[in-house]
Design an enzyme around this catalytic site. Structure first.
Site, PDB file in Angstrom:
ATOM      1  N   HIS A  99       0.884  -1.170   0.000  1.00 14.47           N
ATOM      2  CA  HIS A  99       0.000   0.000   0.000  1.00 14.47           C
ATOM      3  C   HIS A  99       0.925   1.225   0.000  1.00 14.47           C
ATOM      4  CE1 HIS A  99      -2.354  -2.956   2.418  1.00 14.47           C
ATOM      5  NE2 HIS A  99      -3.444  -2.370   1.977  1.00 14.47           N
ATOM      6  N   ASP A 102       2.508   1.963   3.304  1.00 16.78           N
ATOM      7  CA  ASP A 102       3.486   0.986   3.794  1.00 16.78           C
ATOM      8  C   ASP A 102       4.909   1.422   3.453  1.00 16.78           C
ATOM      9  OD1 ASP A 102       1.227  -0.523   4.295  1.00 16.78           O
ATOM     10  OD2 ASP A 102       1.497  -1.805   2.521  1.00 16.78           O
TER      11      ASP A 102
END
Ligand code: XLS
Ligand code: NI
Ligand code: NI
Length: 434
Positions: A99, A102
């Site tokens: 993501h 992240d």
């Protein structure tokens, strides 16, 4: 710099190996039913659970104490990137998934998030070049930030829809730049808590529009990867629109997206929906929608996404039969989306989780391939439906006969006789291969 100094690259040593961290069954070059194991699986490490999750739960903070989790600066993200690619390489994972949040801090504005993402994309590209690890999919986190408390695409406030569009545009373009094979949309908060404040029809139209916009943009920028949505029935919201494979298929058809979007089917989400994983796979496959897989399982007693590594050969053999029946996973892959337990605090535990899961999937593949090669199961099922392939069966199915014409056939035919479904025989048959 190394974070895993005591771990050697994981090797295939065969079933007799006494080394804990070795592959006994997963041999990437081994050919099974005409494809290598590497091609069958396309394993991907999930950046969020493996690198970002600190071991926290509802009742206590993180337990892992990873140095790169001590802060949320760009420098911490760079340190995390180093460890991530050391991990992927030593494990021998061919792919990863991420993501936006992240890999990089998204900052206070979309502009800041985009700038950080651009800076980080170059660093990720460098790591990918240096290691040969590829991107299975990218995705935008549209569920953690408080702005998304009432959903992203389905938010009652169009300004939130627009912000989400901005995040997705950036990650889709970054995924394209990094040569990603897929782009995933998991509807984390695309659902609702109470009908008292919710217009379901309005929210579904918003979600349909949002996914259509993503598809349009994909074509505009020349991204040839698959767009995937990920069914999940609940958690974090009580009711989620992407409930299961069947609900997603209906949603995609209603908005004319069934040729453009496939499904990323997760084991744990199937459990939460009250289905077996093989049901979800079979349903998606029957609709031509099976796109990719998240292999994390739930716990039979706990009703939430416990995100555990798979560990049942018997269960996975049934899943592999469906995947083989689909002709494989195509441009998708096997994303772990799994976390080690909160007490598994040693860096080596990350390897035990992933290595065991890869080996288990390989073992299940071998069992499923043996079942396919044996042919008894396929033969039984083919025989069970044989009537639809001969006589008047095909015409009945093709719409060539009216209700009255079909009834007339029944008038003249001998009364149909019940036949055994042979469930116990078939279950015993499977167990001979597991
Ligand atoms: C959460 C989901 C999530 C997606 C990616 O339950 O499984 O991890 O796979 O956003
Ligand atoms: Ni998932
Ligand atoms: Ni999940």
């Amino acid at each position: 710099m190394t974070f895993f100094p005591e771990i050697e690259p994981i090797r295939f040593e065969g079933p007799a190996s006494k080394t804990a961290l070795a592959f006994r069954y997963y041999d990437p070059t081994k050919v099974v039913l005409g494809k290598t194991m590497a091609e069958h699986f396309r394993f991907a490490v999930a950046y969020w659970h493996t690198l970002c999750w600190p071991g926290s739960d509802m009742f206590g903070p993180g337990t892992f104490g990873r140095p790169w989790q001590a802060g949320d600066s760009f420098e911490h993200a760079v340190q995390k990137l180093d460890v991530a690619f050391e991990f992927f390489s030593k494990l021998g994972a061919p792919f990863f998934c991420f993501h936006d949040v992240d890999v990089v801090p998204l900052g206070e504005s979309l502009r800041e998030g985009w700038a950080n993402m651009d800076r980080m994309a170059d660093l990720i590209a460098g790591k990918m070049d240096a290691t040969g690890v590829k991107l299975l999919w990218g995705t935008a986190n549209l569920f953690s930030h408080p702005r998304y408390l009432a959903g992203a695409a389905t938010n009652p406030d169009p300004a939130v829809f627009a912000y989400a569009a901005g995040q997705v545009q950036k990650v889709l373009e970054t995924t394209h730049k990094l040569g990603g094979a897929n782009y995933v949309l998991w509807g984390g908060r695309e659902g609702y808590e109470t009908i008292l404040n919710t217009r379901i029809g309005q929210e579904l139209d918003q979600l349909g529009r949002f996914v259509s916009l993503v598809v349009e943009h994909k074509h505009k920028i020349g991204f040839t990867g698959q767009i995937l949505i990920e069914p999940k029935p609940c958690e974090p919201t009580k009711h989620q629109y992407d409930f299961d494979s069947a609900a997603c298929a209906a949603f995609l058809r209603k908005y004319g997206l069934e040729k453009e979007v496939k499904l990323n089917v997760e084991v744990n989400h199937a459990t939460l929906a009250g289905h077996t994983f093989e049901h979800e796979l079979a349903y998606a496959s029957s609709q031509g929608l099976l796109g990719s897989i998240d292999v994390n399982r739930g716990d039979p007693q706990n009703g939430w996404d416990t995100d555990q590594f798979p560990n049942s050969v018997a269960d996975w053999t049934l899943a592999m039969l469906q995947i083989l029946g689909n002709g494989g996973i195509g441009a998708g892959g096997f994303n772990f989306d799994a976390k080690i337990r909160r007490q598994s605090i040693d860096p080596a535990d990350l390897f035990h989780g992933h290595v065991g899961a890869m080996d288990l999937c390989a073992r299940a593949l071998l069992a499923a391939a043996a079942i396919v090669e044996d042919g008894t199961l396929d033969g039984f099922v083919a025989e069970r439906y044989a009537g639809w392939g001969k006589g008047t069966g095909p015409n009945m199915l093709a719409g060539k006969l009216s209700l009255a014409e079909i009834a007339a056939l029944a008038h003249d035919a001998p009364a149909p006789q019940p036949k055994s479904g042979r469930q116990e025989y078939l279950e015993n048959l499977i167990n001979r291969f597991v």
